[in-house]
Design a protein around this motif. Structure first.
Motif, mmCIF file in Angstrom:
data_model
loop_
_atom_site.group_PDB
_atom_site.id
_atom_site.type_symbol
_atom_site.label_atom_id
_atom_site.label_comp_id
_atom_site.label_asym_id
_atom_site.label_seq_id
_atom_site.Cartn_x
_atom_site.Cartn_y
_atom_site.Cartn_z
ATOM 1 N N MET A 1 -6.740 -16.059 -1.763
ATOM 2 C CA MET A 1 -7.229 -15.189 -0.433
ATOM 3 C C MET A 1 -6.534 -13.144 -1.186
ATOM 4 O O MET A 1 -7.522 -11.961 -0.499
ATOM 5 N N ASN A 2 -4.647 -13.632 -1.507
ATOM 6 C CA ASN A 2 -4.217 -12.172 -1.470
ATOM 7 C C ASN A 2 -5.382 -11.374 -2.311
ATOM 8 O O ASN A 2 -5.686 -10.476 -2.686
ATOM 9 N N THR A 3 -5.192 -12.308 -2.945
ATOM 10 C CA THR A 3 -6.354 -11.636 -4.502
ATOM 11 C C THR A 3 -7.081 -10.668 -4.103
ATOM 12 O O THR A 3 -7.792 -9.425 -4.851
ATOM 13 N N GLN A 4 -7.973 -11.131 -2.898
ATOM 14 C CA GLN A 4 -9.791 -10.594 -2.882
ATOM 15 C C GLN A 4 -9.327 -9.223 -2.495
ATOM 16 O O GLN A 4 -10.149 -8.238 -2.706
ATOM 17 N N ALA A 5 -8.330 -9.545 -1.314
ATOM 18 C CA ALA A 5 -7.741 -8.299 -0.421
ATOM 19 C C ALA A 5 -6.865 -7.267 -1.481
ATOM 20 O O ALA A 5 -7.688 -6.124 -1.125
ATOM 21 N N LYS A 6 -6.612 -7.558 -1.748
ATOM 22 C CA LYS A 6 -5.828 -6.822 -3.065
ATOM 23 C C LYS A 6 -7.039 -6.191 -3.199
ATOM 24 O O LYS A 6 -6.680 -4.691 -4.308
ATOM 25 N N ASP A 7 -8.168 -6.522 -4.702
ATOM 26 C CA ASP A 7 -8.899 -6.160 -4.931
ATOM 27 C C ASP A 7 -10.241 -4.872 -4.292
ATOM 28 O O ASP A 7 -10.584 -3.778 -4.737
ATOM 29 N N LEU A 8 -10.239 -5.238 -3.098
ATOM 30 C CA LEU A 8 -10.475 -4.347 -1.656
ATOM 31 C C LEU A 8 -10.336 -3.474 -1.894
ATOM 32 O O LEU A 8 -10.792 -2.163 -1.986
ATOM 33 N N LEU A 9 -8.879 -3.216 -1.699
ATOM 34 C CA LEU A 9 -7.815 -2.436 -1.336
ATOM 35 C C LEU A 9 -8.154 -1.046 -2.563
ATOM 36 O O LEU A 9 -7.813 -0.110 -2.325
ATOM 37 N N SER A 10 -7.824 -1.861 -3.587
ATOM 38 C CA SER A 10 -8.263 -0.659 -4.930
ATOM 39 C C SER A 10 -9.507 -0.077 -4.815
ATOM 40 O O SER A 10 -9.580 0.628 -5.211
ATOM 41 N N PHE A 11 -10.606 -0.772 -4.431
ATOM 42 C CA PHE A 11 -12.076 -0.281 -4.679
ATOM 43 C C PHE A 11 -11.726 0.729 -3.954
ATOM 44 O O PHE A 11 -12.841 1.904 -4.293
ATOM 45 N N ILE A 12 -11.873 0.301 -2.160
ATOM 46 C CA ILE A 12 -11.110 1.728 -0.887
ATOM 47 C C ILE A 12 -11.005 2.888 -2.220
ATOM 48 O O ILE A 12 -11.075 4.076 -1.954
#
Length: 428
Positions: A1-12
């Motif tokens: 779940m942290n990986t998906q959230a980290k990927d989201l922040l990178s995307f933003i």
């Protein structure tokens, strides 16, 4: 779940404008084997393959053709929007006085203006450049802090803590860009800065659409790092969840479509907005490519389902009077089903039940939200797409705090929950 959230922040952080958001999505789709289509060219599509098409640089629709005919399964469609409330630069943006160059801006959508003060601001967007063959469009993004909107000192605004910060949109929003260079017009000084970044001459810049953004990167926060904070969570978090779910849908039975629209924050009335023809055009061309006649297409639409994914209002314990008493949506407690009797949201009893079933199949908790009756309720693309396509629709979103602030917050778990339920949608 942290990986998906980290990927989201990178995307933003890579997507400070709608045009950058679409470009980031496009690169991800290409890496996942999606093929680009162009609206001006003939389409040839094959069952099992994945495609995408861009309109206007800021809207994108991607789809994977299912193994079964849409007349059997219908279409599985998820929509979100690429734009966020912000400040946009005016065409003749720069002007100088009192030895400073300031940048004139226009309010886009409904941002919380006070949150733009005392932040490390910059600009990103698209610029049209004169070429030998006419013009071309290029993206530009300045990672360094270029501009600022300093607050007025409390000594000159003694009531700011009692009455709040109120900014005149015309006179008090211009951003400080720099000192005015002697003998250089302010507009030329600003254009030369853009030209240098694009490695062109300032005289070759024809037009631009530039978006003000906060250069601070997204972060995890909280005692156990259970929250995230970044700009544009509304609604790039939904865009990221949708694209992540679509690219994970391998060999689906149903034809799966992801539609990311521009201009939701200003009403969706544009060629690239949800009120435009973009999604209808793509559905029609998919049907044509699969050799479905008009009746077969209508049969497919009758079996289709649309999820409008946009962020939701999380309960703020410091402001309990702002919320409907029995609808306190909590961060990290699952996707939110949004309902409004006046059809500001497209949800009805049947579509809510269908989404609940998807949550249960994915092992994901869910929550219900309704706005206070005495407060105006926002809206999103759900009612627009549902009425245009004639398909059943539900409006959902991940809970968040400080919606329309330049710095918003949400939950790590909720982003993964949303991805999981959208994956279940594309498998259904």
């Amino acid at each position: 779940m942290n990986t998906q959230a980290k990927d989201l922040l990178s995307f933003i952080d890579a997507s400070p404008s709608p045009w950058h958001a679409v470009n980031t999505v496009e690169q991800h789709l290409l890496n996942q084997g999606f093929k680009q289509l162009h609206e001006s060219e003939a389409w040839q599509v094959n069952a099992g393959d994945s495609y995408y098409v861009v309109r206007g640089g800021a809207s994108i629709i991607a789809f994977t053709l299912g193994s079964k005919n849409p007349t059997e399964t219908g279409f599985r469609i998820v929509g979100a929007h690429t734009d966020s409330p912000s400040l946009r630069l005016k065409p003749n943006a720069a002007y100088g006085n009192d030895g400073l160059v300031r940048i004139g801006v226009e309010v886009y959508g409904g941002p919380i203006l006070a949150t733009f003060t005392d932040r490390d601001l910059s600009v990103a967007g698209r610029v049209t450049i004169r070429t030998a063959n006419g013009f071309e469009t290029r993206l530009v993004k300045f990672d360094n802090a270029m501009m600022r909107l300093p607050n007025l000192a409390i000594h000159m605004n003694r009531e700011v803590n009692d009455k709040g910060l109120v900014l005149n949109k015309q006179t008090e929003l211009p951003l400080i860009f720099g000192e005015n260079e002697a003998g250089v017009e302010a507009d030329k000084q600003f254009l030369c800065h853009i030209a240098a970044a694009l490695k062109v001459e300032a005289k070759d810049i024809l037009t631009f659409e530039l978006n003000v953004f906060d250069t601070q990167k997204g972060v995890f926060w909280g005692a156990n790092q259970e929250f995230i904070a970044d700009s544009q969570l509304d609604n790039l978090a939904s865009c990221h969840a949708t694209i992540t779910a679509l690219t994970a849908a391998k060999n689906p039975d149903s034809t799966c479509i992801c539609a990311l629209f521009d201009h939701e924050e200003v009403g969706s009335e544009s060629t690239t907005g949800a009120s435009g023809s973009f999604l209808n055009d793509v559905v029609n061309r998919i049907a044509s490519g699969l050799q479905l006649d008009e009746e077969a297409k209508l049969r497919a639409l009758a079996q289709s389902f649309f999820i409008s994914a946009d962020m939701a209002h999380a309960y703020h314990p410091n402001h309990p009077s702002a919320y409907e008493p029995c609808h306190h949506v909590l961060v990290n407690k699952g996707p939110v089903i949004k309902t409004n009797a006046n059809q500001r949201y497209s949800t009805n009893a049947e579509t809510a039940a269908r989404f609940i079933t998807l949550c249960e199949s994915a092992g994901v908790p869910y929550q219900q939200y309704a706005h206070r009756t005495d407060l105006g309720c926002g809206s999103t693309i759900g009612p627009i797409v549902a009425s245009n396509l004639g398909v059943p629709s539900v409006d959902v979103g991940s809970p968040m705090w400080a919606m329309h602030s330049i710095r918003e917050s949400a939950g790590v778990l909720d982003h993964s929950y949303m991805i999981a339920v959208l994956k279940a949608m594309f498998k259904s």
